[in-house]
Design a protein around this motif. Structure first.
Motif, PDB file in Angstrom:
ATOM      1  N   ALA A  74       0.839  -1.202   0.000  1.00 42.42           N
ATOM      2  CA  ALA A  74       0.000   0.000   0.000  1.00 42.42           C
ATOM      3  C   ALA A  74       0.869   1.245   0.000  1.00 42.42           C
ATOM      4  O   ALA A  74       1.984   1.254   0.537  1.00 42.42           O
ATOM      5  N   ALA A  75       0.369   2.307  -0.610  1.00 44.58           N
ATOM      6  CA  ALA A  75       1.064   3.597  -0.590  1.00 44.58           C
ATOM      7  C   ALA A  75       1.199   4.065   0.856  1.00 44.58           C
ATOM      8  O   ALA A  75       0.284   3.882   1.662  1.00 44.58           O
ATOM      9  N   MET A  76       2.314   4.674   1.174  1.00 42.69           N
ATOM     10  CA  MET A  76       2.567   5.109   2.543  1.00 42.69           C
ATOM     11  C   MET A  76       2.162   6.554   2.796  1.00 42.69           C
ATOM     12  O   MET A  76       1.897   6.923   3.932  1.00 42.69           O
TER      13      MET A  76
ATOM     14  N   CYS B 181       9.770  -0.385  -5.751  1.00 37.71           N
ATOM     15  CA  CYS B 181      10.016  -0.282  -4.304  1.00 37.71           C
ATOM     16  C   CYS B 181       9.470   1.020  -3.709  1.00 37.71           C
ATOM     17  O   CYS B 181       8.937   1.011  -2.603  1.00 37.71           O
ATOM     18  N   HIS B 182       9.640   2.123  -4.414  1.00 36.85           N
ATOM     19  CA  HIS B 182       9.259   3.428  -3.867  1.00 36.85           C
ATOM     20  C   HIS B 182       7.821   3.820  -4.193  1.00 36.85           C
ATOM     21  O   HIS B 182       7.372   4.896  -3.802  1.00 36.85           O
ATOM     22  N   GLY B 183       7.087   2.961  -4.891  1.00 39.09           N
ATOM     23  CA  GLY B 183       5.672   3.181  -5.138  1.00 39.09           C
ATOM     24  C   GLY B 183       5.379   4.151  -6.256  1.00 39.09           C
ATOM     25  O   GLY B 183       6.236   4.914  -6.696  1.00 39.09           O
TER      26      GLY B 183
ATOM     27  N   LYS C 299       5.996   2.307  -0.604  1.00 43.35           N
ATOM     28  CA  LYS C 299       5.276   1.054  -0.785  1.00 43.35           C
ATOM     29  C   LYS C 299       5.506   0.234   0.475  1.00 43.35           C
ATOM     30  O   LYS C 299       6.618  -0.242   0.720  1.00 43.35           O
ATOM     31  N   LEU C 300       4.489   0.129   1.286  1.00 44.88           N
ATOM     32  CA  LEU C 300       4.586  -0.551   2.569  1.00 44.88           C
ATOM     33  C   LEU C 300       5.183  -1.944   2.395  1.00 44.88           C
ATOM     34  O   LEU C 300       4.701  -2.739   1.603  1.00 44.88           O
TER      35      LEU C 300
ATOM     36  N   PRO D  77      10.621   3.241   1.064  1.00 49.67           N
ATOM     37  CA  PRO D  77      10.050   4.467   1.631  1.00 49.67           C
ATOM     38  C   PRO D  77       9.537   5.439   0.580  1.00 49.67           C
ATOM     39  O   PRO D  77       9.942   5.387  -0.580  1.00 49.67           O
ATOM     40  N   PRO D  78       8.665   6.340   1.009  1.00 49.45           N
ATOM     41  CA  PRO D  78       8.210   7.404   0.113  1.00 49.45           C
ATOM     42  C   PRO D  78       9.333   8.422  -0.077  1.00 49.45           C
ATOM     43  O   PRO D  78      10.029   8.778   0.870  1.00 49.45           O
TER      44      PRO D  78
END
Length: 147
Positions: free
Chosen positions: A42-44, A71-73, A79-80, A84-85
């Motif tokens: 899920a998006a962080m 990895c970073h969404g 991306k949980l 990290p965001p």
């Protein structure tokens, strides 16, 4: 008389509760949903998109989606369970300058702000590719009040 009223009220409550349990559709209420932890992937963070992107940032968006988003969404929202965001105060230019992104892509990064493990070097990216990606990430950051 008082006991009859209490017994009657109790009976009504029991019937109402039983009716609810029998007829509810099994879906979670908003309060129940809010207490559930987000799913892996899920998006962080919530990311507002800029109205437009420069030509360089547009190229960076394509590069980001091809190499970094796994990895970073999407839109660098994190991306949980994966990464990290980058649209986050930790990555603002005064804390992680542009060179930090170049070094991360080239050499990888030892985990230090987040608990996702180490980031490996990213193979196949040219300095121009990374410059474009940095331009895209900075545009996203500015659109979200991170200068």
């Amino acid at each position: 008389m008082k006991y009859i009223a209490i017994a009657g009220a109790t009976a009504v409550a029991v019937v109402a509760g039983a009716t609810f349990m029998i007829t509810r559709d099994g879906s979670r209420t908003q309060a129940e949903t809010a207490t559930q932890p987000p799913a892996a992937g899920a998006a962080m963070v919530e990311v507002s998109l800029p109205d437009s992107l420069s030509a360089q940032a547009e190229l960076g968006k394509r590069g980001f989606e091809a190499v970094c988003a796994a990895c970073h969404g999407q839109n660098a929202a994190g991306k949980l369970g994966f990464g990290p965001p980058l649209v986050h105060k930790i990555y603002e230019p005064s804390h992680h300058g542009d060179m930090a992104f170049f070094l991360a892509a080239e050499r990888g990064v030892q985990a230090h702000h987040w608990r996702f493990g180490n980031m490996p070097p990213q193979q196949g990216l040219t300095r121009a590719d990374v410059a474009n990606i940095v331009s895209y990430v900075r545009a996203l950051q500015r659109a979200n009040g991170i200068d």
